[in-house]
Motif scaffolding. Sequence first.
Motif, PDB file in Angstrom:
ATOM      1  N   HIS A   1       8.703  -5.713  -2.872  1.00  0.00           N
ATOM      2  CA  HIS A   1       7.735  -4.631  -2.959  1.00  0.00           C
ATOM      3  C   HIS A   1       8.296  -3.394  -2.260  1.00  0.00           C
ATOM      4  O   HIS A   1       9.253  -3.478  -1.499  1.00  0.00           O
ATOM      5  N   LEU A   2       7.694  -2.272  -2.537  1.00  0.00           N
ATOM      6  CA  LEU A   2       7.991  -1.045  -1.810  1.00  0.00           C
ATOM      7  C   LEU A   2       7.077  -0.945  -0.603  1.00  0.00           C
ATOM      8  O   LEU A   2       5.940  -1.418  -0.632  1.00  0.00           O
ATOM      9  N   GLU A   3       7.566  -0.297   0.452  1.00  0.00           N
ATOM     10  CA  GLU A   3       6.749   0.025   1.612  1.00  0.00           C
ATOM     11  C   GLU A   3       6.799   1.534   1.814  1.00  0.00           C
ATOM     12  O   GLU A   3       7.703   2.209   1.316  1.00  0.00           O
ATOM     13  N   THR A   4       5.839   2.059   2.540  1.00  0.00           N
ATOM     14  CA  THR A   4       5.733   3.509   2.692  1.00  0.00           C
ATOM     15  C   THR A   4       6.973   4.137   3.300  1.00  0.00           C
ATOM     16  O   THR A   4       7.450   5.178   2.838  1.00  0.00           O
TER      17      THR A   4
ATOM     18  N   LEU B   1       1.378  -4.377   8.335  1.00  0.00           N
ATOM     19  CA  LEU B   1       0.488  -3.660   7.425  1.00  0.00           C
ATOM     20  C   LEU B   1      -0.135  -2.444   8.097  1.00  0.00           C
ATOM     21  O   LEU B   1      -0.305  -1.395   7.472  1.00  0.00           O
ATOM     22  N   ALA B   2      -0.479  -2.588   9.379  1.00  0.00           N
ATOM     23  CA  ALA B   2      -1.074  -1.462  10.102  1.00  0.00           C
ATOM     24  C   ALA B   2      -0.070  -0.315  10.225  1.00  0.00           C
ATOM     25  O   ALA B   2      -0.421   0.859  10.040  1.00  0.00           O
ATOM     26  N   ARG B   3       1.178  -0.638  10.508  1.00  0.00           N
ATOM     27  CA  ARG B   3       2.217   0.389  10.599  1.00  0.00           C
ATOM     28  C   ARG B   3       2.423   1.060   9.243  1.00  0.00           C
ATOM     29  O   ARG B   3       2.589   2.273   9.141  1.00  0.00           O
ATOM     30  N   ASN B   4       2.390   0.244   8.196  1.00  0.00           N
ATOM     31  CA  ASN B   4       2.541   0.794   6.851  1.00  0.00           C
ATOM     32  C   ASN B   4       1.390   1.729   6.514  1.00  0.00           C
ATOM     33  O   ASN B   4       1.586   2.787   5.917  1.00  0.00           O
TER      34      ASN B   4
ATOM     35  N   SER C   1      -0.618  -5.483  -1.325  1.00  0.00           N
ATOM     36  CA  SER C   1      -1.035  -5.311   0.065  1.00  0.00           C
ATOM     37  C   SER C   1      -0.557  -4.024   0.708  1.00  0.00           C
ATOM     38  O   SER C   1      -0.930  -3.719   1.833  1.00  0.00           O
ATOM     39  N   TYR C   2       0.288  -3.259  -0.004  1.00  0.00           N
ATOM     40  CA  TYR C   2       0.917  -2.098   0.617  1.00  0.00           C
ATOM     41  C   TYR C   2       0.473  -0.779   0.000  1.00  0.00           C
ATOM     42  O   TYR C   2       0.728  -0.509  -1.169  1.00  0.00           O
ATOM     43  N   ASP C   3      -0.218   0.009   0.813  1.00  0.00           N
ATOM     44  CA  ASP C   3      -0.575   1.374   0.456  1.00  0.00           C
ATOM     45  C   ASP C   3       0.702   2.209   0.523  1.00  0.00           C
ATOM     46  O   ASP C   3       1.429   2.163   1.518  1.00  0.00           O
ATOM     47  N   LEU C   4       0.988   2.980  -0.522  1.00  0.00           N
ATOM     48  CA  LEU C   4       2.187   3.815  -0.541  1.00  0.00           C
ATOM     49  C   LEU C   4       1.852   5.292  -0.404  1.00  0.00           C
ATOM     50  O   LEU C   4       2.672   6.148  -0.719  1.00  0.00           O
ATOM     51  N   GLY C   5       0.640   5.585   0.034  1.00  0.00           N
ATOM     52  CA  GLY C   5       0.241   6.977   0.145  1.00  0.00           C
ATOM     53  C   GLY C   5      -0.169   7.548  -1.194  1.00  0.00           C
ATOM     54  O   GLY C   5      -0.244   8.762  -1.376  1.00  0.00           O
TER      55      GLY C   5
ATOM     56  N   GLY D   1       1.842   5.079   8.078  1.00  0.00           N
ATOM     57  CA  GLY D   1       2.823   5.844   7.318  1.00  0.00           C
ATOM     58  C   GLY D   1       2.266   6.352   6.012  1.00  0.00           C
ATOM     59  O   GLY D   1       2.580   7.463   5.574  1.00  0.00           O
ATOM     60  N   ALA D   2       1.402   5.542   5.389  1.00  0.00           N
ATOM     61  CA  ALA D   2       0.801   5.938   4.122  1.00  0.00           C
ATOM     62  C   ALA D   2      -0.106   7.147   4.287  1.00  0.00           C
ATOM     63  O   ALA D   2      -0.118   8.048   3.447  1.00  0.00           O
ATOM     64  N   ARG D   3      -0.876   7.154   5.379  1.00  0.00           N
ATOM     65  CA  ARG D   3      -1.745   8.308   5.637  1.00  0.00           C
ATOM     66  C   ARG D   3      -0.915   9.569   5.830  1.00  0.00           C
ATOM     67  O   ARG D   3      -1.266  10.648   5.340  1.00  0.00           O
ATOM     68  N   GLU D   4       0.199   9.447   6.556  1.00  0.00           N
ATOM     69  CA  GLU D   4       1.065  10.605   6.786  1.00  0.00           C
ATOM     70  C   GLU D   4       1.697  11.090   5.481  1.00  0.00           C
ATOM     71  O   GLU D   4       1.752  12.296   5.219  1.00  0.00           O
TER      72      GLU D   4
END
Length: 287
Positions: free
Chosen positions: A95-98, A12-15, A129-133, A18-21
Amino acid sequence: MCRTVELRRAVLARNDDGARELRARLAAQGTVAVNLLSSPGSGKTALLEAELGLAGERGIPVAALTADLATENDAMRLARSGAPVKQVLTDGLCHLETEMLSGQLDGWLPRGTRLLFVENVGNLVCPASYDLGESLRVVLASVTEGEDKPLKYPTAFGLANLVLVTKADLAAAVEFDEAAFLASVARVNPGVEVLFTSARTGQGVGELLDRACAVLDGAEVHRPVMAGAPEQGALGHGALGHGAPGHGAPGHAHPHAHPHPHAHPDPHPHAHPHPDPQLPDVEAGRS
């Protein structure tokens, strides 16, 4: 068990990184991403098709990316709107991930796109649970799913910037208790706006587009209590990162500049695209 928790937090931290980027990247090109979450069969695709069509009529450059475990049915439906559409087949991932989303956008997202609608895989557990930006997270529930849906899926509804009730034309037939639903939403996400829609009758069609355009114009969004403290140095359109409780990711926020009669007064590895020759306006990719 401890090892499992640590691994989940690392993923989740890695995701989130990536979401912030991705959020910064989209902001730099003037694009707002809208993440749509719901259970299967909620009417999400039908409503999104109507919103995309309306955006075309209004001259708003939009695009849509839709994710499913299998089939390209949703992409074919959304392509009828005339908007650029891309299908992502997750090959079993729920689910999708960033990283997945970012890879799909490379070389595909049309220049000048102002709004990118992401139709997530149909379930209210994994995607929550996943931020996609995204700059706006929208959770949908149909009147046929029960008034206690928000209580059963508190993370999904608790991190929403906006809640949409779909298939409102069936409310009387299924004896939908609007007050009970609004109370359930208020318990997990105080202050979030709730809108009632029906793709079949046209009720509320255009309000999702209005809210997304407001964010595009710089309006602040509703910040769920569950999301925690604001992210430092958030980029673009008043958008802030969010994530699941417990792994330190902060949350979004949502404007209330458009009141609605049903809004509660008190509550909150890269894929390789392969165009389908039968889908001239749709691109497909597997992750």
